[in-house]
Design a protein around this motif. Structure first.
Motif, PDB file in Angstrom:
ATOM      1  N   MET A   1     -12.139 -13.104  -1.519  1.00  0.00           N
ATOM      2  CA  MET A   1     -11.212 -12.326  -2.340  1.00  0.00           C
ATOM      3  C   MET A   1     -10.676 -11.134  -1.567  1.00  0.00           C
ATOM      4  SD  MET A   1     -12.006 -10.931  -6.172  1.00  0.00           S
ATOM      5  CE  MET A   1     -10.728 -10.335  -7.264  1.00  0.00           C
ATOM      6  N   LEU A   2     -11.552 -10.465  -0.831  1.00  0.00           N
ATOM      7  CA  LEU A   2     -11.149  -9.302  -0.054  1.00  0.00           C
ATOM      8  C   LEU A   2     -10.144  -9.681   1.025  1.00  0.00           C
ATOM      9  CD1 LEU A   2     -11.443  -6.330   0.672  1.00  0.00           C
ATOM     10  CD2 LEU A   2     -13.513  -6.888   1.933  1.00  0.00           C
ATOM     11  N   LEU A   3     -10.395 -10.794   1.709  1.00  0.00           N
ATOM     12  CA  LEU A   3      -9.487 -11.230   2.776  1.00  0.00           C
ATOM     13  C   LEU A   3      -8.129 -11.637   2.208  1.00  0.00           C
ATOM     14  CD1 LEU A   3     -11.918 -13.290   5.042  1.00  0.00           C
ATOM     15  CD2 LEU A   3     -10.936 -11.040   5.515  1.00  0.00           C
ATOM     16  N   LEU A   4      -8.132 -12.321   1.062  1.00  0.00           N
ATOM     17  CA  LEU A   4      -6.860 -12.730   0.469  1.00  0.00           C
ATOM     18  C   LEU A   4      -6.071 -11.528  -0.048  1.00  0.00           C
ATOM     19  CD1 LEU A   4      -7.865 -16.001  -1.419  1.00  0.00           C
ATOM     20  CD2 LEU A   4      -6.603 -15.767   0.726  1.00  0.00           C
ATOM     21  N   GLU A   5      -6.771 -10.538  -0.605  1.00  0.00           N
ATOM     22  CA  GLU A   5      -6.085  -9.312  -1.027  1.00  0.00           C
ATOM     23  C   GLU A   5      -5.522  -8.567   0.178  1.00  0.00           C
ATOM     24  OE1 GLU A   5      -9.027  -7.224  -3.284  1.00  0.00           O
ATOM     25  OE2 GLU A   5      -8.391  -8.133  -5.172  1.00  0.00           O
ATOM     26  N   THR A   6      -6.209  -8.654   1.307  1.00  0.00           N
ATOM     27  CA  THR A   6      -5.703  -8.033   2.528  1.00  0.00           C
ATOM     28  C   THR A   6      -4.430  -8.734   2.992  1.00  0.00           C
ATOM     29  OG1 THR A   6      -7.939  -7.394   3.187  1.00  0.00           O
ATOM     30  CG2 THR A   6      -6.265  -7.426   4.911  1.00  0.00           C
ATOM     31  N   ILE A   7      -4.431 -10.057   2.912  1.00  0.00           N
ATOM     32  CA  ILE A   7      -3.216 -10.809   3.269  1.00  0.00           C
ATOM     33  C   ILE A   7      -2.073 -10.414   2.339  1.00  0.00           C
ATOM     34  CG2 ILE A   7      -2.183 -13.117   3.324  1.00  0.00           C
ATOM     35  CD1 ILE A   7      -4.954 -14.162   4.193  1.00  0.00           C
TER      36      ILE A   7
ATOM     37  N   PHE B   1      -8.472  -0.207   0.293  1.00  0.00           N
ATOM     38  CA  PHE B   1      -9.546  -0.565  -0.628  1.00  0.00           C
ATOM     39  C   PHE B   1     -10.756  -1.192   0.062  1.00  0.00           C
ATOM     40  CE2 PHE B   1      -6.483  -4.038  -0.409  1.00  0.00           C
ATOM     41  CZ  PHE B   1      -7.294  -5.122  -0.106  1.00  0.00           C
ATOM     42  N   TRP B   2     -10.717  -1.363   1.387  1.00  0.00           N
ATOM     43  CA  TRP B   2     -11.825  -2.019   2.086  1.00  0.00           C
ATOM     44  C   TRP B   2     -13.163  -1.303   1.928  1.00  0.00           C
ATOM     45  CZ3 TRP B   2     -12.994  -6.146   5.524  1.00  0.00           C
ATOM     46  CH2 TRP B   2     -12.006  -7.129   5.583  1.00  0.00           C
ATOM     47  N   PRO B   3     -13.256   0.023   2.141  1.00  0.00           N
ATOM     48  CA  PRO B   3     -14.577   0.661   2.054  1.00  0.00           C
ATOM     49  C   PRO B   3     -15.266   0.449   0.710  1.00  0.00           C
ATOM     50  CG  PRO B   3     -13.022   2.140   3.122  1.00  0.00           C
ATOM     51  CD  PRO B   3     -12.217   0.993   2.580  1.00  0.00           C
ATOM     52  N   GLY B   4     -14.566   0.711  -0.391  1.00  0.00           N
ATOM     53  CA  GLY B   4     -15.178   0.529  -1.701  1.00  0.00           C
ATOM     54  C   GLY B   4     -15.493  -0.924  -1.997  1.00  0.00           C
TER      55      GLY B   4
ATOM     56  N   ALA C   1       2.916   1.724   8.046  1.00  0.00           N
ATOM     57  CA  ALA C   1       2.370   2.663   7.060  1.00  0.00           C
ATOM     58  C   ALA C   1       2.070   1.959   5.740  1.00  0.00           C
ATOM     59  CB  ALA C   1       3.352   3.813   6.843  1.00  0.00           C
ATOM     60  N   SER C   2       2.923   1.028   5.340  1.00  0.00           N
ATOM     61  CA  SER C   2       2.725   0.324   4.077  1.00  0.00           C
ATOM     62  C   SER C   2       1.530  -0.627   4.147  1.00  0.00           C
ATOM     63  CB  SER C   2       3.990  -0.450   3.702  1.00  0.00           C
ATOM     64  OG  SER C   2       5.085   0.424   3.522  1.00  0.00           O
ATOM     65  N   VAL C   3       1.357  -1.293   5.283  1.00  0.00           N
ATOM     66  CA  VAL C   3       0.200  -2.174   5.446  1.00  0.00           C
ATOM     67  C   VAL C   3      -1.090  -1.367   5.350  1.00  0.00           C
ATOM     68  CG1 VAL C   3      -1.059  -3.597   7.111  1.00  0.00           C
ATOM     69  CG2 VAL C   3       1.369  -3.998   6.716  1.00  0.00           C
ATOM     70  N   LEU C   4      -1.107  -0.165   5.944  1.00  0.00           N
ATOM     71  CA  LEU C   4      -2.292   0.691   5.845  1.00  0.00           C
ATOM     72  C   LEU C   4      -2.635   0.978   4.382  1.00  0.00           C
ATOM     73  CD1 LEU C   4      -1.680   3.283   8.710  1.00  0.00           C
ATOM     74  CD2 LEU C   4      -3.513   1.599   8.589  1.00  0.00           C
ATOM     75  N   GLY C   5      -1.595   1.271   3.595  1.00  0.00           N
ATOM     76  CA  GLY C   5      -1.833   1.604   2.199  1.00  0.00           C
ATOM     77  C   GLY C   5      -2.205   0.407   1.345  1.00  0.00           C
ATOM     78  N   TYR C   6      -1.482  -0.700   1.512  1.00  0.00           N
ATOM     79  CA  TYR C   6      -1.689  -1.852   0.648  1.00  0.00           C
ATOM     80  C   TYR C   6      -2.853  -2.738   1.077  1.00  0.00           C
ATOM     81  CZ  TYR C   6       2.724  -1.146  -1.873  1.00  0.00           C
ATOM     82  OH  TYR C   6       3.725  -0.649  -2.669  1.00  0.00           O
ATOM     83  N   ALA C   7      -3.131  -2.819   2.368  1.00  0.00           N
ATOM     84  CA  ALA C   7      -4.093  -3.805   2.855  1.00  0.00           C
ATOM     85  C   ALA C   7      -5.451  -3.229   3.224  1.00  0.00           C
ATOM     86  CB  ALA C   7      -3.513  -4.542   4.066  1.00  0.00           C
ATOM     87  N   LEU C   8      -5.508  -1.971   3.611  1.00  0.00           N
ATOM     88  CA  LEU C   8      -6.761  -1.448   4.157  1.00  0.00           C
ATOM     89  C   LEU C   8      -7.413  -0.356   3.311  1.00  0.00           C
ATOM     90  CD1 LEU C   8      -5.795  -1.271   7.944  1.00  0.00           C
ATOM     91  CD2 LEU C   8      -6.988  -3.097   6.741  1.00  0.00           C
TER      92      LEU C   8
END
Length: 201
Positions: A165-171, A152-155, A143-150
């Motif tokens: 930058m997007l991939l590193l923020e996902t990591i 912000f992807w659409p915007g 649940a936390s990975v969904l909130g923290y990592a995914l």
């Protein structure tokens, strides 16, 4: 079902740990060092002068405008389409006044706290007191990975954030989620002990 109020300790601890991890990732000489690019002094001066002359309100702007492409006038529409095709394309975020870093850090922590409270609420519905570490880690971590990592992807994809930058923020988000799962697993409340019945009582 666990009580949400009984999860205040893992919620608080994980929010604090994730907040400091975020600061370490962004302020330390780690993987985000190359993500924020500064303009050369001469170009920055020109940009400042142009923005001051335009006197724009503090808002989030995207350019070029869609207005030209939507115009009913053929010449304006063609000019708008040509501008869109030729570029450049980008966004500008103008903030009011001098940045208040204390306020921004406080809001950042508050957003992490809210996210963790929501995760804790979901966990309180799905897991019982005394649940094992693995079960808690799997649920809360996911649940936390969904909130923290995914989230912000659409915007980020729509507005053209650089893929690196997007991939590193996902990591980063995956790390935050896994850390949150570990902390919840370690601090998950134990099952209430039920006193044995006394024969003949």
């Amino acid at each position: 079902m666990a009580e949400l109020l009984g999860l205040w300790l893992p919620i608080l601890v994980s929010s604090v740990v994730v907040f400091f991890l975020s600061g370490l990732f962004w302020q330390g000489p780690l993987h985000h060092k190359a993500d924020i690019n500064m303009l050369p002094a001469d170009k920055e001066d020109k940009l400042f002068a142009m923005l001051k002359e335009l006197n724009l309100d503090p808002k989030f702007y995207m350019f070029p405008s869609w207005a030209g492409m939507q115009s009913k006038d053929p010449e304006e529409k063609k000019a708008g389409v040509d501008r869109w095709k030729s570029g450049p394309w980008g966004t500008v975020n103008l903030t009011p006044g001098v940045p208040n870093y204390a306020r921004n850090l406080g809001l950042t922590f508050a957003s992490m706290l809210v996210a963790t409270i929501v995760v804790g609420y979901l966990a309180s519905l799905a897991l019982q007191p005394g649940a094992g570490f693995v079960s808690v880690f799997q649920f809360v971590g996911t649940a936390s990975v969904l909130g923290y990592a995914l989230a912000f992807w659409p915007g980020s994809l729509f507005f053209g954030k650089p893929m690196r930058m997007l991939l590193l923020e996902t990591i980063d988000g995956v790390v935050y989620g896994l850390v949150t799962g570990v902390i919840f697993g370690l601090l998950w409340p134990a099952a209430a002990e039920v006193a044995p019945a006394i024969p003949g009582g």
